[in-house]
Design a protein around this motif. Structure first.
Motif: not given
Length: 226
Positions: A76-87, A213-221
């Protein structure tokens, strides 16, 4: 006395080595520095610095360990961080476009601080660091300093090993991060003053780093939840 100075210097080298590699935090610091000036860049750096200090305190009292022990939290942290990074990446690209005309002013002077603080506070890598290496700085033992540096750790492993267990080492560590927070924005601002249209280029590069990094974190999440 000389031993304490040496320990402080090693801690500062460690802090600098961890703070300097390219990543989401430095992307935001760079964007704030070239678009808005040195002080906003420093404030962005202080956001990440504050998150590290908070992680250290929470790790000492055991809160971070409890959070990390919950299997569902990390994805969930990966997903949340990924969304923030993309934003934030989209915001960086917009700022880069505006910067072709003039320096971009922000209506919110604390925006950079909040960006880096939130990203750092939701970064599973930083949670893992403070659960292992971070607290280990105060425990008696040894630390292979450069082995923990992103991207080049494997090549530099064994080149600087220091004894841990001294508060001076930890003080030097945070001093090193603080030194990067002050000097990195200053270097970028000086470069931007010397090179025409450097600001939009750096802002665009920051957007690319954040998007990557956003795409990477979203993928990992997403993978962690499957």
């Amino acid at each position: 006395m000389f031993e304490s100075v040496g320990t402080l210097a090693v801690g500062a080298v460690f802090g600098l080595a961890l703070a300097a590699p390219p990543g989401p935090m430095n992307a935001i610091i760079a964007e704030e520095s070239v678009l808005r000036g040195w002080y906003p860049g420093v404030k962005a750096g202080l956001g990440a610095f504050t998150a590290d200090a908070l992680f250290f305190v929470l790790t000492l009292v055991g809160v971070v360990a409890v959070i990390d022990a919950q299997p569902a939290i990390r994805p969930l942290l990966y997903l949340f961080g990924g969304v923030l990074m993309c934003y934030f990446a989209v915001d960086a690209f917009r700022s880069a476009k505006d910067a072709f005309a003039s320096r971009v002013d922000s209506d919110d002077p604390a925006a950079g601080f909040r960006k880096t603080f939130v990203l750092a506070a939701t970064n599973p890598y930083q949670i893992g660091f403070w659960l292992t290496v971070g607290v280990g700085l105060l425990e008696e033992g040894t630390l292979d300093v450069f082995s923990h540096v992103p991207y080049v750790g494997a090549d530099l492993a064994g080149s600087l090993v220091v004894e841990t267990g001294s508060p001076t080492l930890l003080l030097g560590f945070f001093a090193g991060i603080g030194l990067w927070v002050v000097t990195f924005p200053a270097t970028l601002v000086e470069a931007e003053n010397r090179v025409d249209e450097l600001a939009p280029v750096i802002a665009s590069a920051s957007g690319l780093v954040l998007a990557g990094f956003g795409v990477l974190f979203l993928t990992m999440g997403a993978t962690g939840l499957l």
